[in-house]
Design a protein around this motif. Structure first.
Motif, PDB file in Angstrom:
ATOM      1  N   ILE A   1       0.823  -1.215   0.000  1.00  0.00           N
ATOM      2  CA  ILE A   1       0.000   0.000   0.000  1.00  0.00           C
ATOM      3  C   ILE A   1       0.855   1.264   0.000  1.00  0.00           C
ATOM      4  O   ILE A   1       0.446   2.299  -0.509  1.00  0.00           O
ATOM      5  N   GLN A   2       2.048   1.196   0.588  1.00  0.00           N
ATOM      6  CA  GLN A   2       2.965   2.340   0.642  1.00  0.00           C
ATOM      7  C   GLN A   2       2.284   3.569   1.280  1.00  0.00           C
ATOM      8  O   GLN A   2       2.202   4.626   0.666  1.00  0.00           O
ATOM      9  N   PRO A   3       1.870   3.418   2.549  1.00  0.00           N
ATOM     10  CA  PRO A   3       1.128   4.491   3.223  1.00  0.00           C
ATOM     11  C   PRO A   3       2.035   5.537   3.867  1.00  0.00           C
ATOM     12  O   PRO A   3       2.083   5.685   5.088  1.00  0.00           O
ATOM     13  N   TRP A   4       2.764   6.279   3.034  1.00  0.00           N
ATOM     14  CA  TRP A   4       3.770   7.190   3.583  1.00  0.00           C
ATOM     15  C   TRP A   4       4.001   8.386   2.684  1.00  0.00           C
ATOM     16  O   TRP A   4       3.686   8.378   1.500  1.00  0.00           O
ATOM     17  N   LYS A   5       4.572   9.399   3.286  1.00  0.00           N
ATOM     18  CA  LYS A   5       5.081  10.591   2.599  1.00  0.00           C
ATOM     19  C   LYS A   5       6.319  11.023   3.355  1.00  0.00           C
ATOM     20  O   LYS A   5       6.457  10.768   4.556  1.00  0.00           O
ATOM     21  N   ILE A   6       7.214  11.701   2.651  1.00  0.00           N
ATOM     22  CA  ILE A   6       8.417  12.239   3.298  1.00  0.00           C
ATOM     23  C   ILE A   6       8.509  13.728   2.999  1.00  0.00           C
ATOM     24  O   ILE A   6       8.483  14.136   1.836  1.00  0.00           O
ATOM     25  N   ALA A   7       8.612  14.518   4.049  1.00  0.00           N
ATOM     26  CA  ALA A   7       8.902  15.941   3.903  1.00  0.00           C
ATOM     27  C   ALA A   7      10.419  16.084   3.941  1.00  0.00           C
ATOM     28  O   ALA A   7      11.069  15.579   4.861  1.00  0.00           O
ATOM     29  N   VAL A   8      10.983  16.743   2.933  1.00  0.00           N
ATOM     30  CA  VAL A   8      12.426  16.981   2.870  1.00  0.00           C
ATOM     31  C   VAL A   8      12.641  18.450   3.204  1.00  0.00           C
ATOM     32  O   VAL A   8      12.128  19.325   2.507  1.00  0.00           O
ATOM     33  N   VAL A   9      13.384  18.692   4.272  1.00  0.00           N
ATOM     34  CA  VAL A   9      13.498  20.050   4.818  1.00  0.00           C
ATOM     35  C   VAL A   9      14.945  20.539   4.727  1.00  0.00           C
ATOM     36  O   VAL A   9      15.852  19.928   5.304  1.00  0.00           O
ATOM     37  N   TYR A  10      15.120  21.648   4.009  1.00  0.00           N
ATOM     38  CA  TYR A  10      16.421  22.321   3.915  1.00  0.00           C
ATOM     39  C   TYR A  10      16.403  23.682   4.634  1.00  0.00           C
ATOM     40  O   TYR A  10      17.440  24.183   5.035  1.00  0.00           O
ATOM     41  N   SER A  11      15.250  24.287   4.749  1.00  0.00           N
ATOM     42  CA  SER A  11      15.097  25.620   5.313  1.00  0.00           C
ATOM     43  C   SER A  11      15.622  25.684   6.751  1.00  0.00           C
ATOM     44  O   SER A  11      15.200  24.904   7.612  1.00  0.00           O
ATOM     45  N   LYS A  12      16.531  26.635   6.992  1.00  0.00           N
ATOM     46  CA  LYS A  12      17.075  26.796   8.350  1.00  0.00           C
ATOM     47  C   LYS A  12      15.970  27.116   9.351  1.00  0.00           C
ATOM     48  O   LYS A  12      15.965  26.589  10.461  1.00  0.00           O
ATOM     49  N   ASP A  13      15.033  27.961   8.946  1.00  0.00           N
ATOM     50  CA  ASP A  13      13.935  28.328   9.847  1.00  0.00           C
ATOM     51  C   ASP A  13      13.069  27.119  10.180  1.00  0.00           C
ATOM     52  O   ASP A  13      12.719  26.896  11.340  1.00  0.00           O
ATOM     53  N   LYS A  14      12.727  26.336   9.174  1.00  0.00           N
ATOM     54  CA  LYS A  14      11.897  25.149   9.404  1.00  0.00           C
ATOM     55  C   LYS A  14      12.642  24.123  10.251  1.00  0.00           C
ATOM     56  O   LYS A  14      12.049  23.492  11.141  1.00  0.00           O
ATOM     57  N   LYS A  15      13.941  23.944  10.000  1.00  0.00           N
ATOM     58  CA  LYS A  15      14.719  23.003  10.803  1.00  0.00           C
ATOM     59  C   LYS A  15      14.763  23.466  12.265  1.00  0.00           C
ATOM     60  O   LYS A  15      14.680  22.642  13.178  1.00  0.00           O
ATOM     61  N   GLN A  16      14.868  24.766  12.480  1.00  0.00           N
ATOM     62  CA  GLN A  16      14.870  25.290  13.849  1.00  0.00           C
ATOM     63  C   GLN A  16      13.522  25.035  14.526  1.00  0.00           C
ATOM     64  O   GLN A  16      13.468  24.654  15.697  1.00  0.00           O
ATOM     65  N   GLU A  17      12.439  25.199  13.776  1.00  0.00           N
ATOM     66  CA  GLU A  17      11.109  24.906  14.322  1.00  0.00           C
ATOM     67  C   GLU A  17      10.955  23.418  14.630  1.00  0.00           C
ATOM     68  O   GLU A  17      10.337  23.047  15.632  1.00  0.00           O
ATOM     69  N   LEU A  18      11.509  22.570  13.770  1.00  0.00           N
ATOM     70  CA  LEU A  18      11.465  21.132  14.036  1.00  0.00           C
ATOM     71  C   LEU A  18      12.262  20.779  15.290  1.00  0.00           C
ATOM     72  O   LEU A  18      11.832  19.946  16.092  1.00  0.00           O
ATOM     73  N   ALA A  19      13.421  21.414  15.468  1.00  0.00           N
ATOM     74  CA  ALA A  19      14.222  21.179  16.673  1.00  0.00           C
ATOM     75  C   ALA A  19      13.431  21.579  17.915  1.00  0.00           C
ATOM     76  O   ALA A  19      13.451  20.870  18.932  1.00  0.00           O
ATOM     77  N   ALA A  20      12.732  22.708  17.847  1.00  0.00           N
ATOM     78  CA  ALA A  20      11.899  23.140  18.973  1.00  0.00           C
ATOM     79  C   ALA A  20      10.774  22.135  19.222  1.00  0.00           C
ATOM     80  O   ALA A  20      10.482  21.794  20.369  1.00  0.00           O
ATOM     81  N   ALA A  21      10.158  21.640  18.145  1.00  0.00           N
ATOM     82  CA  ALA A  21       9.088  20.644  18.278  1.00  0.00           C
ATOM     83  C   ALA A  21       9.627  19.333  18.845  1.00  0.00           C
ATOM     84  O   ALA A  21       8.879  18.564  19.456  1.00  0.00           O
ATOM     85  N   ALA A  22      10.927  19.094  18.653  1.00  0.00           N
ATOM     86  CA  ALA A  22      11.582  17.895  19.183  1.00  0.00           C
ATOM     87  C   ALA A  22      12.173  18.186  20.563  1.00  0.00           C
ATOM     88  O   ALA A  22      13.219  17.652  20.933  1.00  0.00           O
ATOM     89  N   PHE A  23      11.501  19.056  21.297  1.00  0.00           N
ATOM     90  CA  PHE A  23      11.858  19.365  22.677  1.00  0.00           C
ATOM     91  C   PHE A  23      13.280  19.873  22.819  1.00  0.00           C
ATOM     92  O   PHE A  23      14.006  19.499  23.731  1.00  0.00           O
ATOM     93  N   GLY A  24      13.684  20.714  21.846  1.00  0.00           N
ATOM     94  CA  GLY A  24      14.967  21.396  21.937  1.00  0.00           C
ATOM     95  C   GLY A  24      16.167  20.588  21.489  1.00  0.00           C
ATOM     96  O   GLY A  24      17.302  20.971  21.773  1.00  0.00           O
ATOM     97  N   GLN A  25      15.965  19.501  20.772  1.00  0.00           N
ATOM     98  CA  GLN A  25      17.096  18.712  20.274  1.00  0.00           C
ATOM     99  C   GLN A  25      17.740  19.473  19.108  1.00  0.00           C
ATOM    100  O   GLN A  25      17.382  19.289  17.952  1.00  0.00           O
ATOM    101  N   GLN A  26      18.692  20.340  19.431  1.00  0.00           N
ATOM    102  CA  GLN A  26      19.262  21.288  18.472  1.00  0.00           C
ATOM    103  C   GLN A  26      19.998  20.639  17.309  1.00  0.00           C
ATOM    104  O   GLN A  26      20.144  21.247  16.248  1.00  0.00           O
ATOM    105  N   PHE A  27      20.455  19.420  17.473  1.00  0.00           N
ATOM    106  CA  PHE A  27      21.160  18.777  16.359  1.00  0.00           C
ATOM    107  C   PHE A  27      20.234  18.619  15.149  1.00  0.00           C
ATOM    108  O   PHE A  27      20.705  18.527  14.020  1.00  0.00           O
ATOM    109  N   VAL A  28      18.920  18.598  15.375  1.00  0.00           N
ATOM    110  CA  VAL A  28      17.970  18.532  14.257  1.00  0.00           C
ATOM    111  C   VAL A  28      18.160  19.756  13.360  1.00  0.00           C
ATOM    112  O   VAL A  28      18.208  19.640  12.136  1.00  0.00           O
ATOM    113  N   ALA A  29      18.310  20.911  13.963  1.00  0.00           N
ATOM    114  CA  ALA A  29      18.474  22.155  13.199  1.00  0.00           C
ATOM    115  C   ALA A  29      19.852  22.252  12.559  1.00  0.00           C
ATOM    116  O   ALA A  29      20.026  22.947  11.554  1.00  0.00           O
ATOM    117  N   GLN A  30      20.839  21.556  13.099  1.00  0.00           N
ATOM    118  CA  GLN A  30      22.211  21.656  12.608  1.00  0.00           C
ATOM    119  C   GLN A  30      22.486  20.749  11.401  1.00  0.00           C
ATOM    120  O   GLN A  30      23.465  20.954  10.691  1.00  0.00           O
TER     121      GLN A  30
END
Length: 174
Positions: A44-73
């Motif tokens: 069925i392939q029930p998936w999608k992948i968001a590919v994120v390069y934006s520094k701002d979006k990566k920073q927001e993802l790091a915040a959503a990941a409870f401050g795991q800053q390596f996500v943004a780096q």
């Protein structure tokens, strides 16, 4: 040159420090190709992948990941999403609650092993606020974020963690 799959399995580590070096677009494409070949219930392939390069979006993802800053780096971040209703259409609640998650987990493993084969580091981030990730990326209501995967060239060596022996994980029924 890529490693063979056994080498990639044995050498893969959770990387939380990345070099400030871009991942070539062709390599990102190969990782996405490896992802789409993951097994899924009923294909069925029930998936999608968001590919994120934006520094701002990566920073927001790091915040959503409870401050795991390596996500943004990381130079690039994949957010793997399950489409539970796509699985439910064929398999009901078991598809919605189990198969869609299992299928995306297989996809995440494919991505991480392919990345290791290309000398890239990854980390499977599962600790995050799903609603915040969905809002950051403007995900459709039927897209459930399952994993955040920062990807880049490792910024240092990581020792292998201790593992159980094969005897500790096997139960034989003869």
């Amino acid at each position: 040159m890529t490693k063979d799959v056994i080498e990639a399995i044995l050498e893969r580590r959770s990387i939380r420090r990345f070099k400030d070096e871009e991942v070539p677009a062709a390599t990102v494409g190969r990782l996405l190709d490896a992802a789409r070949w993951a097994p899924s219930a009923g294909n069925i392939q029930p998936w999608k992948i968001a590919v994120v390069y934006s520094k701002d979006k990566k920073q927001e993802l790091a915040a959503a990941a409870f401050g795991q800053q390596f996500v943004a780096q990381a130079p690039v971040v994949f957010v793997v999403c399950a489409l539970p209703e796509k699985s439910a259409a064929r398999y009901g609640d078991r598809g919605r609650n189990l198969y869609a998650i299992q299928d995306t987990a297989a996809m995440v493993q494919n991505i991480m092993l392919a990345a290791a084969g290309y000398g890239l580091g990854t980390c499977w981030v599962g600790a995050f606020d799903e609603k915040a990730v969905s809002e950051t990326l403007g995900l459709a209501f039927d897209h459930r974020p399952v994993a955040i995967i920062p990807i880049g060239y490792p910024g240092g060596e990581v020792k292998a963690p201790a593992r159980s022996s094969v005897d500790d994980i096997v139960v034989l029924y003869e």
